[in-house]
Design an enzyme around this catalytic site. Structure first.
Site, PDB file in Angstrom:
ATOM      1  NE  ARG A  17      32.086  44.372 -25.343  1.00  0.00           N
ATOM      2  CZ  ARG A  17      30.755  44.528 -25.435  1.00  0.00           C
ATOM      3  NH1 ARG A  17      30.194  44.696 -26.630  1.00  0.00           N
ATOM      4  NH2 ARG A  17      29.981  44.533 -24.364  1.00  0.00           N
ATOM      5  CB  ILE A  18      36.801  50.145 -23.376  1.00  0.00           C
ATOM      6  CG1 ILE A  18      37.282  48.876 -22.657  1.00  0.00           C
ATOM      7  CG2 ILE A  18      37.042  51.370 -22.502  1.00  0.00           C
ATOM      8  CD1 ILE A  18      36.522  48.520 -21.385  1.00  0.00           C
ATOM      9  CB  SER A 160      44.991  47.006 -16.847  1.00  0.00           C
ATOM     10  OG  SER A 160      45.379  46.534 -15.565  1.00  0.00           O
ATOM     11  CB  CYS A 161      39.926  45.791 -16.031  1.00  0.00           C
ATOM     12  SG  CYS A 161      40.616  44.453 -17.015  1.00  0.00           S
ATOM     13  CG  HIS A 188      40.370  39.249 -18.377  1.00  0.00           C
ATOM     14  ND1 HIS A 188      39.515  39.454 -19.436  1.00  0.00           N
ATOM     15  CD2 HIS A 188      40.695  40.485 -17.921  1.00  0.00           C
ATOM     16  CE1 HIS A 188      39.332  40.757 -19.610  1.00  0.00           C
ATOM     17  NE2 HIS A 188      40.034  41.410 -18.688  1.00  0.00           N
ATOM     18  NE  ARG A 206      46.912  37.096 -26.816  1.00  0.00           N
ATOM     19  CZ  ARG A 206      47.274  38.339 -26.578  1.00  0.00           C
ATOM     20  NH1 ARG A 206      46.393  39.305 -26.682  1.00  0.00           N
ATOM     21  NH2 ARG A 206      48.506  38.623 -26.247  1.00  0.00           N
ATOM     22  CB  THR A 219      49.627  39.484 -17.039  1.00  0.00           C
ATOM     23  OG1 THR A 219      49.206  40.648 -16.325  1.00  0.00           O
ATOM     24  CG2 THR A 219      50.428  38.597 -16.096  1.00  0.00           C
ATOM     25  NE  ARG A 242      42.594  37.988 -21.993  1.00  0.00           N
ATOM     26  CZ  ARG A 242      42.968  38.503 -23.158  1.00  0.00           C
ATOM     27  NH1 ARG A 242      42.541  37.981 -24.300  1.00  0.00           N
ATOM     28  NH2 ARG A 242      43.769  39.551 -23.188  1.00  0.00           N
ATOM     29  CG  ASN A 324      36.230  42.060 -18.042  1.00  0.00           C
ATOM     30  OD1 ASN A 324      35.678  41.155 -17.408  1.00  0.00           O
ATOM     31  ND2 ASN A 324      36.104  42.221 -19.343  1.00  0.00           N
TER      32      ASN A 324
HETATM   33  N1  LIG Z   1      37.528  44.931 -22.803  1.00  0.00           N
HETATM   34  C1  LIG Z   1      37.979  45.057 -21.549  1.00  0.00           C
HETATM   35  O1  LIG Z   1      37.529  44.374 -20.627  1.00  0.00           O
HETATM   36  C2  LIG Z   1      39.038  46.085 -21.242  1.00  0.00           C
HETATM   37  C3  LIG Z   1      39.178  46.506 -19.905  1.00  0.00           C
HETATM   38  C4  LIG Z   1      40.160  47.473 -19.604  1.00  0.00           C
HETATM   39  C5  LIG Z   1      40.961  47.976 -20.610  1.00  0.00           C
HETATM   40  N2  LIG Z   1      40.787  47.534 -21.900  1.00  0.00           N
HETATM   41  C6  LIG Z   1      41.683  48.092 -22.911  1.00  0.00           C
HETATM   42  O2  LIG Z   1      40.958  49.020 -23.712  1.00  0.00           O
HETATM   43  C7  LIG Z   1      41.467  48.965 -25.060  1.00  0.00           C
HETATM   44  C8  LIG Z   1      40.309  48.623 -25.990  1.00  0.00           C
HETATM   45  O3  LIG Z   1      39.788  47.352 -25.622  1.00  0.00           O
HETATM   46  P1  LIG Z   1      38.376  46.853 -26.165  1.00  0.00           P
HETATM   47  O4  LIG Z   1      38.079  45.615 -25.410  1.00  0.00           O
HETATM   48  O5  LIG Z   1      37.414  47.978 -26.167  1.00  0.00           O
HETATM   49  O6  LIG Z   1      38.783  46.469 -27.655  1.00  0.00           O
HETATM   50  P2  LIG Z   1      37.870  46.422 -28.958  1.00  0.00           P
HETATM   51  O7  LIG Z   1      36.492  46.010 -28.592  1.00  0.00           O
HETATM   52  O8  LIG Z   1      38.619  45.632 -29.963  1.00  0.00           O
HETATM   53  O9  LIG Z   1      37.797  47.957 -29.395  1.00  0.00           O
HETATM   54  C9  LIG Z   1      38.798  48.654 -30.064  1.00  0.00           C
HETATM   55  C10 LIG Z   1      38.132  49.387 -31.218  1.00  0.00           C
HETATM   56  O10 LIG Z   1      39.041  50.314 -31.774  1.00  0.00           O
HETATM   57  C11 LIG Z   1      38.973  50.206 -33.186  1.00  0.00           C
HETATM   58  N3  LIG Z   1      40.227  50.666 -33.784  1.00  0.00           N
HETATM   59  C12 LIG Z   1      41.338  49.952 -34.116  1.00  0.00           C
HETATM   60  N4  LIG Z   1      42.270  50.758 -34.645  1.00  0.00           N
HETATM   61  C13 LIG Z   1      41.777  51.990 -34.650  1.00  0.00           C
HETATM   62  C14 LIG Z   1      42.263  53.256 -35.072  1.00  0.00           C
HETATM   63  N5  LIG Z   1      43.471  53.397 -35.601  1.00  0.00           N
HETATM   64  N6  LIG Z   1      41.463  54.334 -34.935  1.00  0.00           N
HETATM   65  C15 LIG Z   1      40.235  54.200 -34.401  1.00  0.00           C
HETATM   66  N7  LIG Z   1      39.692  53.026 -33.989  1.00  0.00           N
HETATM   67  C16 LIG Z   1      40.466  51.932 -34.100  1.00  0.00           C
HETATM   68  C17 LIG Z   1      38.725  48.736 -33.400  1.00  0.00           C
HETATM   69  O11 LIG Z   1      38.251  48.510 -34.718  1.00  0.00           O
HETATM   70  P3  LIG Z   1      38.597  47.110 -35.448  1.00  0.00           P
HETATM   71  O12 LIG Z   1      37.860  46.074 -34.673  1.00  0.00           O
HETATM   72  O13 LIG Z   1      38.095  47.338 -36.817  1.00  0.00           O
HETATM   73  O14 LIG Z   1      40.093  46.945 -35.362  1.00  0.00           O
HETATM   74  C18 LIG Z   1      37.699  48.441 -32.318  1.00  0.00           C
HETATM   75  O15 LIG Z   1      36.393  48.740 -32.721  1.00  0.00           O
HETATM   76  C19 LIG Z   1      42.560  47.889 -25.065  1.00  0.00           C
HETATM   77  O16 LIG Z   1      43.807  48.504 -24.891  1.00  0.00           O
HETATM   78  C20 LIG Z   1      42.228  47.045 -23.847  1.00  0.00           C
HETATM   79  O17 LIG Z   1      43.372  46.425 -23.302  1.00  0.00           O
HETATM   80  C21 LIG Z   1      39.837  46.623 -22.228  1.00  0.00           C
END
Ligand SMILES: NC(=O)c1ccc[n+]([C@@H]2O[C@H](COP(=O)([O-])OP(=O)(O)OC[C@H]3O[C@@H](n4cnc5c(N)ncnc54)[C@H](OP(=O)(O)O)[C@@H]3O)[C@@H](O)[C@H]2O)c1
Length: 350
Positions: A17-18, A160-161, A188, A206, A219, A242, A324
């Site tokens: 997502r990010i 974080s967000c 969230h 979860r 959190t 959530r 977020n």
């Molecule tokens: N989403 C939000 O609103 C938000 C906001 C602020 C901060 N964040 C933070 O940003 C981080 C990512 O969040 P997200 O929401 O983007 O999560 P996400 O959608 O699950 O994205 C993470 C991606 O990284 C991949 N991945 C896992 N292990 C890996 C590795 N070893 N090497 C390379 N890629 C790998 C995952 O693949 P698989 O799915 O195959 O495991 C997935 O595609 C988290 O720490 C989260 O807390 C998120």
């Protein structure tokens, strides 16, 4: 940045997502002159990566051209991006692509020592998309402390967000009225670490369907507050739930102020900041809104002035909206520009 300076060469590790929001925001919001994505490391195959960059249920179609050039390269608006699928962080080779900065967005890396694998692989610096341990060189909340970034800081967390939404606002309120105590609840949207239908997870809550329940999760927001605003250490407690929406969250903030305040004065003080020191970071609305109205909003937080209440003169209650995903992705790019001493789009400061 001088006219002739080349864009900073960026790699994104983890294209979820990010990671994908960062690429979209880079092209949509004027960062491309300063920053160029040259590599993406993601476990999914390149056709799926390309498809998910083009189509997004939350943010719509990619407003540009995404093509698979060959089995190892994407073309995004004509920019060539090397795609890798390396799960082992110890095996990253960023040197061969002259990567200046890795945006660590896999959600798997939370410590300085884990980040060092990117530096060992040849990257110049690392910016982490989540809170990290205290051994990192800095944690940046843009608008609050981005001026503390120095050239020698190589491993930085973007917080974080929730911290990006809350802390600039808390600082304004603490400076103006003083804060004796507080409780926050982050409301969230669901995330990828929750199942659609009940499934096994190490966190019992979860295991439960994200589309069916309001789910409390742990959190670390009070830790973030204590680290970045030590004057409030131990004074703020936090909950996080959530809810079954796909994007946009809200912070419900209750604060015991030191001096008396009126809701209208608080709104006016915050409104002034939205046009001054926190322009583009903090916003305010006085209209009747629901969360979806803030989808794709690049600001870190938008105070809903219609919901500000004061009880007994000193007990303040507020509601602050934030996208977020999109807000945080834009802050990642702002911090990246500052880390690499490039100008944030639309500003004169560097
Ligand atoms: N989403 C939000 O609103 C938000 C906001 C602020 C901060 N964040 C933070 O940003 C981080 C990512 O969040 P997200 O929401 O983007 O999560 P996400 O959608 O699950 O994205 C993470 C991606 O990284 C991949 N991945 C896992 N292990 C890996 C590795 N070893 N090497 C390379 N890629 C790998 C995952 O693949 P698989 O799915 O195959 O495991 C997935 O595609 C988290 O720490 C989260 O807390 C998120």
């Amino acid at each position: 940045m001088s006219e002739s300076a080349q864009p900073v060469r960026i790699a994104i590790n983890g294209f979820g997502r990010i990671g994908r929001c960062i690429v979209r925001a880079l092209y949509e919001n004027g960062y491309r002159d300063q920053l160029q994505v040259v590599a993406i490391n993601e476990l999914a195959d390149i056709e799926t990566i390309s498809y998910m960059l083009r189509y997004d249920s939350t943010h719509g179609r990619f407003p540009g051209k995404v093509e698979v050039a060959d089995e190892r390269h994407l073309l995004v608006n004509g920019d060539r991006i090397c795609v890798r699928h390396e799960a082992d962080t110890a095996r990253h080779d960023w040197a061969s692509l002259n990567v200046d900065l890795v945006l660590e967005c896999s959600g798997q890396i939370k410590t300085r020592s884990e980040c060092e694998s990117h530096l060992n692989g040849g990257a110049g610096k690392v910016l982490i998309s989540n809170p990290a341990d205290s051994a990192v060189d800095n944690t940046i909340i843009f608008g609050l402390n981005h001026h503390t970034l120095t050239a020698d800081q190589r491993i930085v967390s973007n917080g974080s967000c929730s911290t990006n939404c809350l802390l600039p606002l808390l600082t304004l309120l603490d400076n103006e009225y003083g804060i004796d105590a507080g409780v926050t609840t982050t409301i969230h949207s669901a995330m990828n670490d929750q199942p659609v239908i009940d499934a096994y997870h190490s966190d019992l809550r979860r295991t439960r369907s994200a589309v069916q329940s309001i789910i409390p999760v742990d959190t670390s927001l009070p830790l973030g507050i204590a680290r970045l605003m030590p004057q409030l250490a131990g004074k703020i407690e936090s909950l996080h739930v959530r809810v079954p929406t796909i994007n946009v969250s809200a912070l419900d903030i209750s604060l015991q102020l030191r001096s008396e305040a009126r809701a209208g004065d608080i709104n006016d003080m915050l409104q002034a900041a939205t046009a001054g020191s926190l322009a583009g970071i903090l916003g305010m609305t006085r209209e009747a809104h629901a969360s979806i109205d803030f989808n794709h909003d690049p600001r870190s937080g938008i105070v809903d002035a219609t919901q500000t209440r004061v009880s007994g003169g000193k007990l303040l209650k507020m509601l602050v909206w934030f996208d977020n995903e999109w807000g945080f992705a834009n802050r990642m790019l702002d911090t990246a520009c500052t880390m690499m001493s490039r100008q944030r789009p639309g500003t004169a400061d560097s």
